[in-house]
Scaffold this motif. Structure first.
Motif, PDB file in Angstrom:
ATOM      1  N   THR A  60       0.707  -1.250   0.020  1.00 48.91           N
ATOM      2  CA  THR A  60      -0.050  -0.039  -0.082  1.00 48.91           C
ATOM      3  C   THR A  60       0.695   1.295   0.067  1.00 48.91           C
ATOM      4  N   SER A  61       1.996   1.052   0.685  1.00 51.48           N
ATOM      5  CA  SER A  61       3.105   2.315   0.547  1.00 51.48           C
ATOM      6  C   SER A  61       3.048   2.857  -0.979  1.00 51.48           C
ATOM      7  N   GLY A  62       3.296   2.049  -2.055  1.00 54.64           N
ATOM      8  CA  GLY A  62       3.392   1.974  -3.426  1.00 54.64           C
ATOM      9  C   GLY A  62       4.897   2.292  -3.639  1.00 54.64           C
ATOM     10  N   ASP A  80       9.031  -3.604   1.567  1.00 51.91           N
ATOM     11  CA  ASP A  80       8.397  -2.370   1.163  1.00 51.91           C
ATOM     12  C   ASP A  80       9.101  -1.185   2.290  1.00 51.91           C
TER      13      ASP A  80
END
Length: 115
Positions: A60-62, A80
């Motif tokens: 979700t951090s991309g 991540d």
């Protein structure tokens, strides 16, 4: 008495040395593109392809990164960039890749300014 606490080590998403040569090439190429991206769209596209190259979902951090430990230079962890326990090794620009030590290297090696 000094008390040192250890970081909570989150398992890496992958290890570069465990990938097939083609996967490593695609991953490294995408990471180079992301590192040199001039806008968010190019950065996000490179990150998405890099994640697919190593068969993981983009967090979700991309942003996924490879360990940039300045002490061992041999860590091949891919993680991540929002994982807990990371140490920033080198600041980044708005779309360039951050340089972090993974949590395992952070625990094993002192920070450069702590040497």
């Amino acid at each position: 008495m000094t008390v040192l606490t250890h970081t909570r080590i989150t398992p890496p998403l992958a290890h570069l040395d465990d990938l097939f040569p083609f996967q490593r090439d695609v991953f490294n190429t995408c990471m180079d593109y992301a590192d040199n991206a001039r806008d968010a769209d190019a950065f996000n596209a490179a990150m998405a392809i890099a994640a697919k190259a190593i068969n993981v979902d983009l967090p979700t951090s991309g942003c996924i990164v490879k360990c940039a430990c300045p002490n061992c230079y041999s860590c091949d962890a891919i993680f991540d960039s929002a994982s807990p326990g990371l140490r920033e090794v080198e600041p980044s620009g708005p779309y360039n890749l951050p340089r972090y030590q993974c949590a395992a290297c952070t625990d094993s090696h002192p920070a450069p300014h702590e040497d």
